[in-house]
Design a protein around this motif. Structure first.
Motif, PDB file in Angstrom:
ATOM      1  N   LYS A 125      13.996   3.989  -2.404  1.00  0.00           N
ATOM      2  CA  LYS A 125      14.474   4.134  -1.027  1.00  0.00           C
ATOM      3  C   LYS A 125      13.757   3.161  -0.094  1.00  0.00           C
ATOM      4  CE  LYS A 125      15.817   8.949  -1.468  1.00  0.00           C
ATOM      5  NZ  LYS A 125      15.500  10.345  -1.090  1.00  0.00           N
ATOM      6  N   LEU A 126      12.448   3.025  -0.280  1.00  0.00           N
ATOM      7  CA  LEU A 126      11.683   2.076   0.523  1.00  0.00           C
ATOM      8  C   LEU A 126      12.180   0.654   0.288  1.00  0.00           C
ATOM      9  CD1 LEU A 126       9.337   1.259   2.395  1.00  0.00           C
ATOM     10  CD2 LEU A 126       7.862   1.250   0.355  1.00  0.00           C
ATOM     11  N   LEU A 127      12.399   0.301  -0.958  1.00  0.00           N
ATOM     12  CA  LEU A 127      12.896  -1.035  -1.295  1.00  0.00           C
ATOM     13  C   LEU A 127      14.238  -1.301  -0.613  1.00  0.00           C
ATOM     14  CD1 LEU A 127      12.750  -3.675  -2.955  1.00  0.00           C
ATOM     15  CD2 LEU A 127      13.866  -2.412  -4.814  1.00  0.00           C
ATOM     16  N   GLU A 128      15.143  -0.342  -0.694  1.00  0.00           N
ATOM     17  CA  GLU A 128      16.457  -0.499  -0.062  1.00  0.00           C
ATOM     18  C   GLU A 128      16.319  -0.613   1.457  1.00  0.00           C
ATOM     19  OE1 GLU A 128      18.748   2.818  -1.465  1.00  0.00           O
ATOM     20  OE2 GLU A 128      18.652   2.126  -3.551  1.00  0.00           O
ATOM     21  N   SER A 129      15.458   0.204   2.017  1.00  0.00           N
ATOM     22  CA  SER A 129      15.236   0.169   3.461  1.00  0.00           C
ATOM     23  C   SER A 129      14.666  -1.178   3.893  1.00  0.00           C
ATOM     24  CB  SER A 129      14.275   1.300   3.859  1.00  0.00           C
ATOM     25  OG  SER A 129      13.919   1.200   5.211  1.00  0.00           O
TER      26      SER A 129
ATOM     27  N   ALA B  24       0.828  -1.204   0.000  1.00  0.00           N
ATOM     28  CA  ALA B  24       0.000   0.000   0.000  1.00  0.00           C
ATOM     29  C   ALA B  24       0.866   1.259   0.000  1.00  0.00           C
ATOM     30  CB  ALA B  24      -0.929  -0.011   1.212  1.00  0.00           C
ATOM     31  N   LEU B  25       1.935   1.231   0.762  1.00  0.00           N
ATOM     32  CA  LEU B  25       2.836   2.381   0.825  1.00  0.00           C
ATOM     33  C   LEU B  25       3.490   2.622  -0.537  1.00  0.00           C
ATOM     34  CD1 LEU B  25       4.283   4.606   2.391  1.00  0.00           C
ATOM     35  CD2 LEU B  25       5.876   2.864   3.258  1.00  0.00           C
ATOM     36  N   ARG B  26       3.887   1.560  -1.194  1.00  0.00           N
ATOM     37  CA  ARG B  26       4.522   1.705  -2.521  1.00  0.00           C
ATOM     38  C   ARG B  26       3.613   2.436  -3.508  1.00  0.00           C
ATOM     39  NH1 ARG B  26       8.701  -0.628  -4.759  1.00  0.00           N
ATOM     40  NH2 ARG B  26       7.538  -1.071  -6.663  1.00  0.00           N
ATOM     41  N   THR B  27       2.310   2.240  -3.390  1.00  0.00           N
ATOM     42  CA  THR B  27       1.388   2.887  -4.331  1.00  0.00           C
ATOM     43  C   THR B  27       1.320   4.393  -4.116  1.00  0.00           C
ATOM     44  OG1 THR B  27      -0.605   2.652  -2.971  1.00  0.00           O
ATOM     45  CG2 THR B  27      -0.026   0.795  -4.434  1.00  0.00           C
ATOM     46  N   LYS B  28       1.760   4.861  -2.965  1.00  0.00           N
ATOM     47  CA  LYS B  28       1.686   6.288  -2.636  1.00  0.00           C
ATOM     48  C   LYS B  28       2.977   7.044  -2.956  1.00  0.00           C
ATOM     49  CE  LYS B  28      -2.286   5.757  -0.471  1.00  0.00           C
ATOM     50  NZ  LYS B  28      -3.516   6.277  -0.999  1.00  0.00           N
TER      51      LYS B  28
ATOM     52  N   LEU C 268       1.433   9.155   6.672  1.00  0.00           N
ATOM     53  CA  LEU C 268       2.056  10.401   6.256  1.00  0.00           C
ATOM     54  C   LEU C 268       1.964  10.587   4.739  1.00  0.00           C
ATOM     55  CD1 LEU C 268       5.278  10.400   8.475  1.00  0.00           C
ATOM     56  CD2 LEU C 268       3.310  11.946   8.675  1.00  0.00           C
ATOM     57  N   ALA C 269       2.074   9.508   4.016  1.00  0.00           N
ATOM     58  CA  ALA C 269       2.052   9.581   2.542  1.00  0.00           C
ATOM     59  C   ALA C 269       0.674   9.916   2.008  1.00  0.00           C
ATOM     60  CB  ALA C 269       2.540   8.263   1.958  1.00  0.00           C
ATOM     61  N   THR C 270      -0.366   9.742   2.803  1.00  0.00           N
ATOM     62  CA  THR C 270      -1.718  10.021   2.317  1.00  0.00           C
ATOM     63  C   THR C 270      -2.089  11.486   2.479  1.00  0.00           C
ATOM     64  OG1 THR C 270      -2.684   9.366   4.442  1.00  0.00           O
ATOM     65  CG2 THR C 270      -2.516   7.670   2.727  1.00  0.00           C
ATOM     66  N   PHE C 271      -1.241  12.257   3.140  1.00  0.00           N
ATOM     67  CA  PHE C 271      -1.535  13.686   3.307  1.00  0.00           C
ATOM     68  C   PHE C 271      -0.895  14.521   2.232  1.00  0.00           C
ATOM     69  CE2 PHE C 271      -2.090  12.146   7.694  1.00  0.00           C
ATOM     70  CZ  PHE C 271      -3.394  12.554   7.871  1.00  0.00           C
TER      71      PHE C 271
ATOM     72  N   GLN D 178       6.043   1.016  11.969  1.00  0.00           N
ATOM     73  CA  GLN D 178       6.845   2.022  11.271  1.00  0.00           C
ATOM     74  C   GLN D 178       6.290   2.285   9.877  1.00  0.00           C
ATOM     75  OE1 GLN D 178      10.648   0.112  11.337  1.00  0.00           O
ATOM     76  NE2 GLN D 178      11.231   0.962  13.328  1.00  0.00           N
ATOM     77  N   LEU D 179       6.076   1.208   9.125  1.00  0.00           N
ATOM     78  CA  LEU D 179       5.577   1.387   7.760  1.00  0.00           C
ATOM     79  C   LEU D 179       4.168   1.959   7.745  1.00  0.00           C
ATOM     80  CD1 LEU D 179       6.918  -1.770   5.880  1.00  0.00           C
ATOM     81  CD2 LEU D 179       7.893   0.532   5.979  1.00  0.00           C
ATOM     82  N   ASP D 180       3.354   1.581   8.704  1.00  0.00           N
ATOM     83  CA  ASP D 180       1.998   2.119   8.788  1.00  0.00           C
ATOM     84  C   ASP D 180       2.027   3.620   9.049  1.00  0.00           C
ATOM     85  OD1 ASP D 180      -0.865   1.618   8.746  1.00  0.00           O
ATOM     86  OD2 ASP D 180      -0.811   2.106  10.883  1.00  0.00           O
ATOM     87  N   ALA D 181       2.952   4.058   9.883  1.00  0.00           N
ATOM     88  CA  ALA D 181       3.091   5.503  10.130  1.00  0.00           C
ATOM     89  C   ALA D 181       3.478   6.234   8.847  1.00  0.00           C
ATOM     90  CB  ALA D 181       4.116   5.757  11.231  1.00  0.00           C
ATOM     91  N   TYR D 182       4.399   5.656   8.075  1.00  0.00           N
ATOM     92  CA  TYR D 182       4.782   6.258   6.799  1.00  0.00           C
ATOM     93  C   TYR D 182       3.592   6.278   5.832  1.00  0.00           C
ATOM     94  CZ  TYR D 182       9.676   5.828   8.239  1.00  0.00           C
ATOM     95  OH  TYR D 182      10.873   5.930   8.882  1.00  0.00           O
ATOM     96  N   LEU D 183       2.813   5.216   5.850  1.00  0.00           N
ATOM     97  CA  LEU D 183       1.645   5.155   4.976  1.00  0.00           C
ATOM     98  C   LEU D 183       0.683   6.291   5.289  1.00  0.00           C
ATOM     99  CD1 LEU D 183      -0.042   3.753   2.785  1.00  0.00           C
ATOM    100  CD2 LEU D 183      -0.935   2.241   4.582  1.00  0.00           C
TER     101      LEU D 183
END
Length: 93
Positions: free
Chosen positions: A34-38, A22-26, A90-93, A83-88
């Protein structure tokens, strides 16, 4: 208890994959990389951490040591989900 904890860890892992996708789509191309590397680095760290943890869990320590170790592993995966959910979010704003 051990079986339940192993199952819970599997559920957290499935949630991790769902949120990661879901995060990747945003994200844009650079952010996806960067996400992939992380995530790859986190997976490597997780595997090393679990292998290290396993050195301390021996059958002679008793069942509770095994359950404690499984719980730590579950929480390790759960923390990455958070952690990833928090980024998700943030990415929706």
């Amino acid at each position: 208890m051990a079986r339940c904890t192993v199952e819970a860890t599997k559920q957290w892992d499935m949630e991790l994959n769902r949120i990661y996708k879901a995060l990747r789509t945003k994200l844009g191309v650079a952010e996806k990389q960067k996400l992939l590397e992380s995530q790859r680095a986190w997976i490597q760290f997780r595997d090393l951490e679990f292998a290290f943890s396993d050195t301390f869990v021996k059958q002679e320590n008793g069942t509770i040591a095994i359950i404690d170790d499984l719980g730590r592993k579950m929480n390790f995966v759960r923390e990455r989900v958070m952690q990833l959910d928090a980024y998700l979010h943030l990415a929706t704003f």
